[in-house]
Write an enzyme that holds these catalytic residues in place. Structure first.
Site, PDB file in Angstrom:
ATOM      1  N   HIS A 150      35.617 -18.920 -21.848  1.00 25.83           N
ATOM      2  CA  HIS A 150      34.522 -19.880 -21.892  1.00 25.83           C
ATOM      3  C   HIS A 150      34.030 -20.063 -23.318  1.00 25.83           C
ATOM      4  O   HIS A 150      33.837 -21.176 -23.797  1.00 25.83           O
ATOM      5  CB  HIS A 150      33.380 -19.407 -20.980  1.00 25.83           C
ATOM      6  CG  HIS A 150      32.400 -20.476 -20.637  1.00 25.83           C
ATOM      7  ND1 HIS A 150      31.134 -20.517 -21.153  1.00 25.83           N
ATOM      8  CD2 HIS A 150      32.519 -21.554 -19.826  1.00 25.83           C
ATOM      9  CE1 HIS A 150      30.509 -21.574 -20.657  1.00 25.83           C
ATOM     10  NE2 HIS A 150      31.324 -22.225 -19.855  1.00 25.83           N
ATOM     11  N   HIS A 161      32.091 -29.112 -22.607  1.00 30.05           N
ATOM     12  CA  HIS A 161      30.852 -29.514 -21.924  1.00 30.05           C
ATOM     13  C   HIS A 161      30.383 -30.878 -22.438  1.00 30.05           C
ATOM     14  O   HIS A 161      30.873 -31.362 -23.450  1.00 30.05           O
ATOM     15  CB  HIS A 161      29.744 -28.490 -22.156  1.00 30.05           C
ATOM     16  CG  HIS A 161      30.075 -27.168 -21.554  1.00 30.05           C
ATOM     17  ND1 HIS A 161      30.727 -26.193 -22.243  1.00 30.05           N
ATOM     18  CD2 HIS A 161      29.873 -26.686 -20.302  1.00 30.05           C
ATOM     19  CE1 HIS A 161      30.905 -25.149 -21.463  1.00 30.05           C
ATOM     20  NE2 HIS A 161      30.409 -25.410 -20.271  1.00 30.05           N
ATOM     21  N   HIS A 178      36.165 -26.251 -15.459  1.00 28.27           N
ATOM     22  CA  HIS A 178      35.634 -25.091 -14.741  1.00 28.27           C
ATOM     23  C   HIS A 178      36.373 -24.836 -13.430  1.00 28.27           C
ATOM     24  O   HIS A 178      36.474 -23.696 -12.986  1.00 28.27           O
ATOM     25  CB  HIS A 178      34.127 -25.256 -14.513  1.00 28.27           C
ATOM     26  CG  HIS A 178      33.322 -25.157 -15.774  1.00 28.27           C
ATOM     27  ND1 HIS A 178      32.987 -26.253 -16.524  1.00 28.27           N
ATOM     28  CD2 HIS A 178      32.815 -24.080 -16.427  1.00 28.27           C
ATOM     29  CE1 HIS A 178      32.289 -25.852 -17.586  1.00 28.27           C
ATOM     30  NE2 HIS A 178      32.171 -24.544 -17.556  1.00 28.27           N
ATOM     31  N   HIS A 218      22.912 -27.824 -13.188  1.00 24.95           N
ATOM     32  CA  HIS A 218      23.776 -26.833 -13.841  1.00 24.95           C
ATOM     33  C   HIS A 218      23.134 -26.207 -15.083  1.00 24.95           C
ATOM     34  O   HIS A 218      23.024 -24.993 -15.195  1.00 24.95           O
ATOM     35  CB  HIS A 218      25.133 -27.470 -14.192  1.00 24.95           C
ATOM     36  CG  HIS A 218      25.889 -26.690 -15.204  1.00 24.95           C
ATOM     37  ND1 HIS A 218      25.867 -27.001 -16.548  1.00 24.95           N
ATOM     38  CD2 HIS A 218      26.635 -25.562 -15.095  1.00 24.95           C
ATOM     39  CE1 HIS A 218      26.593 -26.108 -17.211  1.00 24.95           C
ATOM     40  NE2 HIS A 218      27.079 -25.230 -16.344  1.00 24.95           N
ATOM     41  N   HIS A 259      21.516 -22.200 -15.773  1.00 24.87           N
ATOM     42  CA  HIS A 259      21.911 -21.311 -16.879  1.00 24.87           C
ATOM     43  C   HIS A 259      20.667 -20.786 -17.580  1.00 24.87           C
ATOM     44  O   HIS A 259      20.516 -19.599 -17.852  1.00 24.87           O
ATOM     45  CB  HIS A 259      22.773 -22.067 -17.890  1.00 24.87           C
ATOM     46  CG  HIS A 259      24.234 -22.026 -17.573  1.00 24.87           C
ATOM     47  ND1 HIS A 259      25.021 -20.951 -17.877  1.00 24.87           N
ATOM     48  CD2 HIS A 259      25.054 -22.920 -16.963  1.00 24.87           C
ATOM     49  CE1 HIS A 259      26.270 -21.189 -17.474  1.00 24.87           C
ATOM     50  NE2 HIS A 259      26.311 -22.379 -16.914  1.00 24.87           N
ATOM     51  N   PHE A 297      26.455 -20.546 -24.058  1.00 27.34           N
ATOM     52  CA  PHE A 297      27.853 -20.694 -23.625  1.00 27.34           C
ATOM     53  C   PHE A 297      28.744 -19.514 -24.012  1.00 27.34           C
ATOM     54  O   PHE A 297      29.629 -19.129 -23.264  1.00 27.34           O
ATOM     55  CB  PHE A 297      28.465 -21.973 -24.196  1.00 27.34           C
ATOM     56  CG  PHE A 297      27.943 -23.233 -23.562  1.00 27.34           C
ATOM     57  CD1 PHE A 297      27.811 -23.329 -22.185  1.00 27.34           C
ATOM     58  CD2 PHE A 297      27.607 -24.336 -24.331  1.00 27.34           C
ATOM     59  CE1 PHE A 297      27.354 -24.491 -21.596  1.00 27.34           C
ATOM     60  CE2 PHE A 297      27.142 -25.504 -23.754  1.00 27.34           C
ATOM     61  CZ  PHE A 297      27.011 -25.578 -22.382  1.00 27.34           C
ATOM     62  N   HIS A 302      29.180 -21.459 -10.828  1.00 26.55           N
ATOM     63  CA  HIS A 302      30.174 -22.524 -10.990  1.00 26.55           C
ATOM     64  C   HIS A 302      30.976 -22.807  -9.729  1.00 26.55           C
ATOM     65  O   HIS A 302      31.522 -23.892  -9.563  1.00 26.55           O
ATOM     66  CB  HIS A 302      31.068 -22.261 -12.194  1.00 26.55           C
ATOM     67  CG  HIS A 302      30.475 -22.857 -13.420  1.00 26.55           C
ATOM     68  ND1 HIS A 302      30.610 -24.194 -13.720  1.00 26.55           N
ATOM     69  CD2 HIS A 302      29.663 -22.338 -14.365  1.00 26.55           C
ATOM     70  CE1 HIS A 302      29.925 -24.458 -14.817  1.00 26.55           C
ATOM     71  NE2 HIS A 302      29.338 -23.352 -15.233  1.00 26.55           N
TER      72      HIS A 302
HETATM   73 CU1  C2O Z   1      30.856 -23.887 -18.945  1.00 31.57          CU
HETATM   74 CU2  C2O Z   1      28.083 -23.512 -16.740  1.00 31.57          CU
HETATM   75  O1  C2O Z   1      29.049 -23.715 -18.287  1.00 31.57           O
END
Ligand code: C2O
Length: 592
Positions: free
Chosen positions: A187, A205, A214, A338, A342, A359, A372
């Site tokens: 990631h 992203h 993802h 999303h 995070h 990230f 995810h």
């Molecule tokens: Cu690649 Cu939820 O981030």
């Protein structure tokens, strides 16, 4: 803690997939087969389905034929000519940008990664081991579909398997590409500037690559877990945050440090059943839990339905091999919830909101994959919602390539086209209620709005403005009639510091006195949320310019304003407002 206090609903383990079985043999046919034409298709043999003609009987293109589509620009222009105009709104204005899919990253040039929200280097290498070779991935054949369970509904047997698999992953040698931290670095490499694309840092992203990247990432992660416990039926759980029962940090992750699913770098205030705010941006929502749940369902309704009637609004705007990130942008779900989730999980005591809030570190928290897994489920659900909600038929998207290590430690190359159908990858999701589908916000306001377009200034007078306070203006619509098949957008040209957390909410037909706590209202149009990220290292400023677009056709109709030539817009900053300037506001009509 081991047992969930929520009722345990066991996942249909393996869904039969043979030629003989009819859907009626399955335990919950109506739930498994949301779309009858797909159910019919599934009655056939897997192999026959994959070898079908390019255009299946149900009108879907066979992914295999898309994979092998020639990248001849002339073909693309002829074959997808009709689409060009449609996608131009989001993809910049350069027709030569077509037939320009992103190739697999050049691992031999993988370099230093930069921590998002800073100029600090990640203090270790995020690059995978690499001996110069990789092979094309072939999806293994299978006879049964695996089923990913909702995290709040798993039983102890499942939980023990999950913990064992993660523990084994953590115990692999540090340089084994299947190692837990090596996997987390996948990631970091794709998101923190370790890879270069057209001499600028590559960021998957904030683009249309968000969903497919993802999906592949989790696919290989899941296969590695399966192989470590020698159970090919094991699947990742999904954090069912779109369902009131799942709107807390899943209990299986909220354990003590003895659990391999535990991570010390999390917001400690958001544990033990504290209700999640799907649009969280750093400030606690002071609404009561019931209101928070209603807000969450309203947010889901907006992001899956109202604001995502067209593919690029849902998936995000294009990123092609020229790495023109200026014309790229997030899809609805990537943006909210999303990004907000995070942020909600990340630890405010750390320098960069580690682990989930940055990230480079996010995938070091096991809950990342669970989060995810539900993002992935949203892709599958969205395509069942009707209208133009289909995959992007653009060759550049379909032909984009990624590299991952599989469970045999082989570096493999995959394509977006091969992952658009999760069932082709061998898995489906446990059925859970989706109450947001029927959570269309209703009219709250009683009586007339005190301020009308007449008493408010025009956007051209008020803007540009920094969002350090609630800002109201009116926008004169470019047209008051949107033909069928078209969608009206409210566009906000933004300039913001992309290394900062930013969130603001958009309301129509409201003014400064808007109730900012309640989102389950007809006037709430949507939210913008930025998760800090690394910008091109060739540029010297941290300022990103982009257009935030909200689909408003349904909203205007619900508000009874479809005939008005002016609409009142109120922007409510919730975090980082002083880091964002709204340059311009206007409406636009696009093809879906
Ligand atoms: Cu690649 Cu939820 O981030």
């Amino acid at each position: 803690m081991a047992t969930s206090t929520h009722p345990i609903i066991s996942c249909t383990k393996n869904i039969s997939f043979s030629t003989k079985s009819s859907p009626l043999n399955f335990s919950r046919p109506s739930q498994i087969f949301l779309n009858p034409s797909r159910a019919a298709e599934r009655r056939g043999d897997v192999k026959i389905r994959c070898a079908a003609s390019p255009e299946g009987a149900d009108g879907r293109q066979n992914p295999d034929s898309l994979s092998s589509a020639k990248l001849d620009r002339r073909n693309v222009l002829l074959g997808l000519g009709g689409l060009y105009g449609a996608y131009n709104f989001a993809g910049g204005s350069n027709p030569f940008a077509l037939a320009d899919p992103i190739p697999a990253p050049d691992i031999s040039k993988c370099g230093t990664a930069i921590i998002s929200n800073s100029t600090d280097e990640v203090p270790y290498s995020c690059c995978p081991p690499f001996d110069g070779t990789f092979v094309d991935y072939k999806i293994p054949t299978f006879s049964t579909l695996n089923c990913r369970p909702a995290a709040h509904a798993v039983d102890d047997d499942y939980l023990n398997k999950y913990k064992t698999a993660i523990q084994k992953m953590k115990e692999l040698p540090a340089d084994d590409p299947r190692n837990f931290y090596q996997q987390a670095n996948v990631h970091c490499a794709y998101c923190n500037g370790a890879y270069q694309l057209n001499d600028k840092s590559y960021q998957i992203h904030f683009t249309w690559l968000f969903f497919p990247f993802h999906r592949w990432y989790l696919y290989f992660y899941e296969r590695i877990l399966q192989s470590l416990i020698d159970d090919p039926t094991f699947t990742l759980p999904y954090w069912n945050w779109d369902n009131p029962q799942g709107m807390i940090l899943p209990e299986i992750f909220d354990d003590d440090e003895s659990s391999p699913l535990y991570d010390q770098y999390r917001n400690q205030d958001h544990r033990n059943g504290y209700v999640l705010d799907l649009a969280y941006a750093g400030e606690e929502n002071t609404a009561n839990d019931f209101q928070k749940v209603k807000n969450n369902l309203a947010v889901m309704y907006r992001q899956m339905l109202t604001n995502a009637p067209c593919p690029l609004l849902f998936f995000g705007k294009p990123l092609r091999a020229d790495n023109d990130s200026e014309n790229s942008g997030m899809g609805t779900i990537e943006n909210v919830p999303h990004n907000s989730i995070h942020r909600w999980v990340g630890d405010p005591r750390t320098a960069h909101n580690e682990d989930m809030g940055n990230f480079y570190s996010a995938a070091k928290d096991p809950v990342f994959y669970c989060h995810h897994s539900n993002v992935d489920r949203m892709w599958t659900l969205w395509k069942t919602l009707g209208g133009n909600r289909t995959d992007i038929p653009d060759t550049d998207w379909l032909q984009t390539e990624f590299l991952f290590y599989d469970e045999t430690k082989t570096l493999v190359k995959v394509k977006v086209a091969d992952c658009v159908d999760n069932e082709r990858l061998g898995y489906t999701f446990q059925d859970m209620p989706t109450p947001w589908k029927n959570f269309k916000p209703t009219r709250k306001r009683k009586g007339k709005l005190k301020r009308t377009a007449k008493s408010v200034s025009a956007s051209t007078t008020v803007l540009p403005a920094t969002l350090d306070k609630i800002t109201t203006f009116y926008v004169t619509r470019s047209s008051t009639s949107t033909p069928a098949g078209k969608e009206e957008l409210l566009d906000l040209d933004l300039e913001y510091d992309d290394t900062q957390f930013i969130r603001f909410d958009v309301f129509l037909n409201e003014d400064e006195e808007v109730n900012t706590k309640e989102l389950d209202r007809i006037e709430y149009a949507g939210s913008f949320s930025n998760l800090p990220h690394v910008h091109d290292d060739t540029s010297t400023s941290k300022v990103t310019t982009s257009t935030f677009s909200l689909a408003i056709s349904e909203l205007l109709q619900d508000l009874g304003l479809q005939g008005d030539d002016k609409i009142l817009v109120t922007l409510v900053p919730k975090a980082g407002g002083s880091c964002v300037t709204v340059k311009k506001a206007y409406t636009d009509t696009i093809d879906c």
